[in-house]
Structures are given as C-alpha cells and as structure tokens.
Write a protein that holds these residues in place. Sequence first.
Motif, PDB file in Angstrom:
ATOM      1  N   ALA A   1     -22.637 -14.463 -21.161  1.00  0.00           N
ATOM      2  CA  ALA A   1     -23.057 -15.776 -20.654  1.00  0.00           C
ATOM      3  C   ALA A   1     -24.223 -16.330 -21.466  1.00  0.00           C
ATOM      4  O   ALA A   1     -24.287 -17.541 -21.739  1.00  0.00           O
ATOM      5  CB  ALA A   1     -23.450 -15.658 -19.186  1.00  0.00           C
ATOM      6  N   ILE A   2     -25.147 -15.461 -21.868  1.00  0.00           N
ATOM      7  CA  ILE A   2     -26.262 -15.913 -22.699  1.00  0.00           C
ATOM      8  C   ILE A   2     -25.754 -16.381 -24.058  1.00  0.00           C
ATOM      9  O   ILE A   2     -26.162 -17.436 -24.565  1.00  0.00           O
ATOM     10  CB  ILE A   2     -27.293 -14.781 -22.877  1.00  0.00           C
ATOM     11  N   ALA A   3     -24.854 -15.607 -24.667  1.00  0.00           N
ATOM     12  CA  ALA A   3     -24.308 -15.986 -25.967  1.00  0.00           C
ATOM     13  C   ALA A   3     -23.621 -17.353 -25.897  1.00  0.00           C
ATOM     14  O   ALA A   3     -23.782 -18.193 -26.791  1.00  0.00           O
ATOM     15  CB  ALA A   3     -23.329 -14.912 -26.450  1.00  0.00           C
ATOM     16  N   GLU A   4     -22.873 -17.581 -24.825  1.00  0.00           N
ATOM     17  CA  GLU A   4     -22.223 -18.882 -24.639  1.00  0.00           C
ATOM     18  C   GLU A   4     -23.262 -19.975 -24.434  1.00  0.00           C
ATOM     19  O   GLU A   4     -23.123 -21.093 -24.956  1.00  0.00           O
ATOM     20  CB  GLU A   4     -21.277 -18.806 -23.444  1.00  0.00           C
ATOM     21  N   ASP A   5     -24.313 -19.658 -23.690  1.00  0.00           N
ATOM     22  CA  ASP A   5     -25.353 -20.646 -23.387  1.00  0.00           C
ATOM     23  C   ASP A   5     -26.143 -21.053 -24.625  1.00  0.00           C
ATOM     24  O   ASP A   5     -26.701 -22.150 -24.675  1.00  0.00           O
ATOM     25  CB  ASP A   5     -26.300 -20.065 -22.328  1.00  0.00           C
ATOM     26  N   THR A   6     -26.218 -20.177 -25.617  1.00  0.00           N
ATOM     27  CA  THR A   6     -27.008 -20.487 -26.808  1.00  0.00           C
ATOM     28  C   THR A   6     -26.231 -21.300 -27.836  1.00  0.00           C
ATOM     29  O   THR A   6     -26.812 -21.749 -28.836  1.00  0.00           O
ATOM     30  CB  THR A   6     -27.502 -19.195 -27.488  1.00  0.00           C
ATOM     31  N   ARG A   7     -24.937 -21.483 -27.607  1.00  0.00           N
ATOM     32  CA  ARG A   7     -24.166 -22.271 -28.573  1.00  0.00           C
ATOM     33  C   ARG A   7     -24.732 -23.677 -28.683  1.00  0.00           C
ATOM     34  O   ARG A   7     -24.940 -24.361 -27.681  1.00  0.00           O
ATOM     35  CB  ARG A   7     -22.701 -22.357 -28.142  1.00  0.00           C
ATOM     36  N   GLY A   8     -24.961 -24.093 -29.901  1.00  0.00           N
ATOM     37  CA  GLY A   8     -25.503 -25.427 -30.116  1.00  0.00           C
ATOM     38  C   GLY A   8     -27.008 -25.507 -30.020  1.00  0.00           C
ATOM     39  O   GLY A   8     -27.591 -26.569 -30.283  1.00  0.00           O
ATOM     40  N   HIS A   9     -27.652 -24.422 -29.635  1.00  0.00           N
ATOM     41  CA  HIS A   9     -29.118 -24.422 -29.580  1.00  0.00           C
ATOM     42  C   HIS A   9     -29.665 -24.202 -30.983  1.00  0.00           C
ATOM     43  O   HIS A   9     -29.415 -23.185 -31.609  1.00  0.00           O
ATOM     44  CB  HIS A   9     -29.619 -23.321 -28.643  1.00  0.00           C
ATOM     45  N   GLY A  10     -30.416 -25.152 -31.460  1.00  0.00           N
ATOM     46  CA  GLY A  10     -30.886 -25.082 -32.838  1.00  0.00           C
ATOM     47  C   GLY A  10     -32.179 -24.335 -33.032  1.00  0.00           C
ATOM     48  O   GLY A  10     -32.602 -24.114 -34.171  1.00  0.00           O
ATOM     49  N   GLY A  11     -32.837 -23.929 -31.929  1.00  0.00           N
ATOM     50  CA  GLY A  11     -34.131 -23.270 -32.051  1.00  0.00           C
ATOM     51  C   GLY A  11     -34.022 -21.756 -31.986  1.00  0.00           C
ATOM     52  O   GLY A  11     -32.953 -21.169 -32.105  1.00  0.00           O
ATOM     53  N   GLU A  12     -35.170 -21.140 -31.784  1.00  0.00           N
ATOM     54  CA  GLU A  12     -35.227 -19.689 -31.696  1.00  0.00           C
ATOM     55  C   GLU A  12     -34.814 -19.218 -30.298  1.00  0.00           C
ATOM     56  O   GLU A  12     -34.952 -19.949 -29.311  1.00  0.00           O
ATOM     57  CB  GLU A  12     -36.642 -19.198 -31.990  1.00  0.00           C
ATOM     58  N   VAL A  13     -34.331 -17.984 -30.238  1.00  0.00           N
ATOM     59  CA  VAL A  13     -33.929 -17.375 -28.976  1.00  0.00           C
ATOM     60  C   VAL A  13     -34.592 -16.008 -28.853  1.00  0.00           C
ATOM     61  O   VAL A  13     -34.659 -15.240 -29.825  1.00  0.00           O
ATOM     62  CB  VAL A  13     -32.392 -17.206 -28.895  1.00  0.00           C
ATOM     63  N   ALA A  14     -35.103 -15.718 -27.675  1.00  0.00           N
ATOM     64  CA  ALA A  14     -35.682 -14.400 -27.396  1.00  0.00           C
ATOM     65  C   ALA A  14     -35.053 -13.841 -26.125  1.00  0.00           C
ATOM     66  O   ALA A  14     -34.741 -14.582 -25.188  1.00  0.00           O
ATOM     67  CB  ALA A  14     -37.196 -14.492 -27.231  1.00  0.00           C
ATOM     68  N   LEU A  15     -34.860 -12.536 -26.103  1.00  0.00           N
ATOM     69  CA  LEU A  15     -34.332 -11.837 -24.941  1.00  0.00           C
ATOM     70  C   LEU A  15     -35.351 -10.806 -24.480  1.00  0.00           C
ATOM     71  O   LEU A  15     -35.802  -9.973 -25.261  1.00  0.00           O
ATOM     72  CB  LEU A  15     -33.017 -11.133 -25.291  1.00  0.00           C
ATOM     73  N   VAL A  16     -35.714 -10.889 -23.194  1.00  0.00           N
ATOM     74  CA  VAL A  16     -36.616  -9.923 -22.579  1.00  0.00           C
ATOM     75  C   VAL A  16     -35.848  -9.206 -21.482  1.00  0.00           C
ATOM     76  O   VAL A  16     -35.187  -9.851 -20.658  1.00  0.00           O
ATOM     77  CB  VAL A  16     -37.862 -10.604 -21.968  1.00  0.00           C
ATOM     78  N   THR A  17     -35.912  -7.886 -21.462  1.00  0.00           N
ATOM     79  CA  THR A  17     -35.303  -7.108 -20.373  1.00  0.00           C
ATOM     80  C   THR A  17     -36.419  -6.391 -19.629  1.00  0.00           C
ATOM     81  O   THR A  17     -37.340  -5.852 -20.248  1.00  0.00           O
ATOM     82  CB  THR A  17     -34.267  -6.112 -20.915  1.00  0.00           C
TER      83      THR A  17
END
Length: 261
Positions: free
Chosen positions: A54-70
């Motif tokens: 779901a995160i991978a799908e949500d980031t489609r088209g996002h042109g900025g940086e992405v961070a994942l925190v668990t």
Amino acid sequence: MIAARRARWSGMFSARRRLRTVSLGAAAVPEGLRVYCVGDVHGRADLLARVLAAIAEDTRGHGGEVALVTLGDYVDRGPDSAQVLEMLAAGPLPGAAFHPLIGNHEVMLLSALMGSGDAMAWLTNGGDATLASYGIDWRNLAPERGFPELPDVLRRHMPQGHVDFLRRCALTHVVGDYLFVHAGIRPGVPLAQQRPEDLVGIRRPFLNAAEVYEKVVVHGHTIVAAPEVCRNRIGIDTGAFASDVLSCLCLEGRGYRFLTS
C-alpha cells in the motif's frame, strides 16, 4: 546494547537549549519529504507485506523523498517473526530511507541471545511464537533449569542478518517536529534525559499526560482500536497480531493520514 542506543539518543539534544514545544496542529515534516510510520507488527508478515504494498502504491507519482519508520515489536505473538525480520533486514521499501526502531520485545529477544534477562517472561509474552518461527520448540530447552541452552540454540537457528538488523535498531528517530519511539517518553523529563526503559516500555504516565512536548510523539506499544490522535502524540499500535489490522501513519507537510492492512 541499551546504553549505546541511549548515548546516540542523548547526543541529539545535549548540545541544545530546550526546544520550543509543539502541538499536533502546528507540527510539520520538512518540505518535499513524505514519512510513513508502521506500528507494531508482532510476527504478522502477511499484514506487513500488505502495508508495504500500500505504501509503494501510495508513493507513485510522489516526486520528493520518502522515509519509512518502523516502531519496533516486530517479533513475538504472531506466527511469522522470522519472516518479518527477513523482510525488514532485506530493506522493506526500495528507494526509501529506512529507520527501524527497537521495541521491548526486541530487547527481550536480544537479552535471550546474550543469556541475560528473564527467558520465561519472554516466552510467556509471545517469545514461544518467535522460537517456533525458527523451528525451535521451547519445551525441549529445559525450562526447569532456566533454559540454559537457549542462547546457543537461538544463535544456531537465527540468520546473522536478523541479529545484525536487531542490533542496529535505534531507540528513537526525529523528523521535523515529530519524535518516533516505540512506547513513549516520561513526562516532565527533557528529551536528552529520557531513560531507555521508558522509551521502550512506558504506558500510563505518558498516555495520561496532557502536556505538550518538544516534539509530537508517534508511538506504538499500547494497543488501541484505531489510531489515537492527541495534540501531543499519535498512537498507532492497533494490535495487528490479534486484530488483523496493521496501521501506518503518513506525514507530509503539516498533514497526516493513515493507511492500514
């Protein structure tokens, strides 16, 4: 182990004066950055896979940086702790900066690996499921003698990559106006002076506090029926191992929203 993480944590704030306090309505992450934060997985590899998709799908088209925190508590209770650690150790979200934190259940597992701590307390709090995920039956480990073989058996069955991953998990992570931590913080104590035991284990004093902190605290550890949003904290442990709901917080600018399994 805990002392080293505390030293890294303290160094983030020791050279600063007390920061301004911030409530949720004013909190923000840096422009162009989108942060996804996943709550307590507890051995549910199936739900983790769904949330990561779901995160991978949500980031489609996002042109900025992405961070994942668990937020920790990857192991115990659910059936697939070994698979969860394999997914996380391999890098769960290609292209994203990954910041895994440690929870109290990882502390118990690492203590078992070192032959310290209370092995029975860990096993009765879900550690038996973690052992089973590695093909280990705890009943064969002489519980009447305090599980003397447990460290050696764990070392033989756990891939070194899983152990290395657990050892590199941090106590906290800070992004903009947000502090990410497994359990919470001790109210009235400056961030630089927080005890590791509170960061991975506190409940009522933190949950009941109304004060606004230097950062808005994003945490897990305490199960809620749905993500709990307060002016000083956001709790996202929705009891995945029993509820089949693994929650993920998404922060961007001054906004927030949720993804779930």
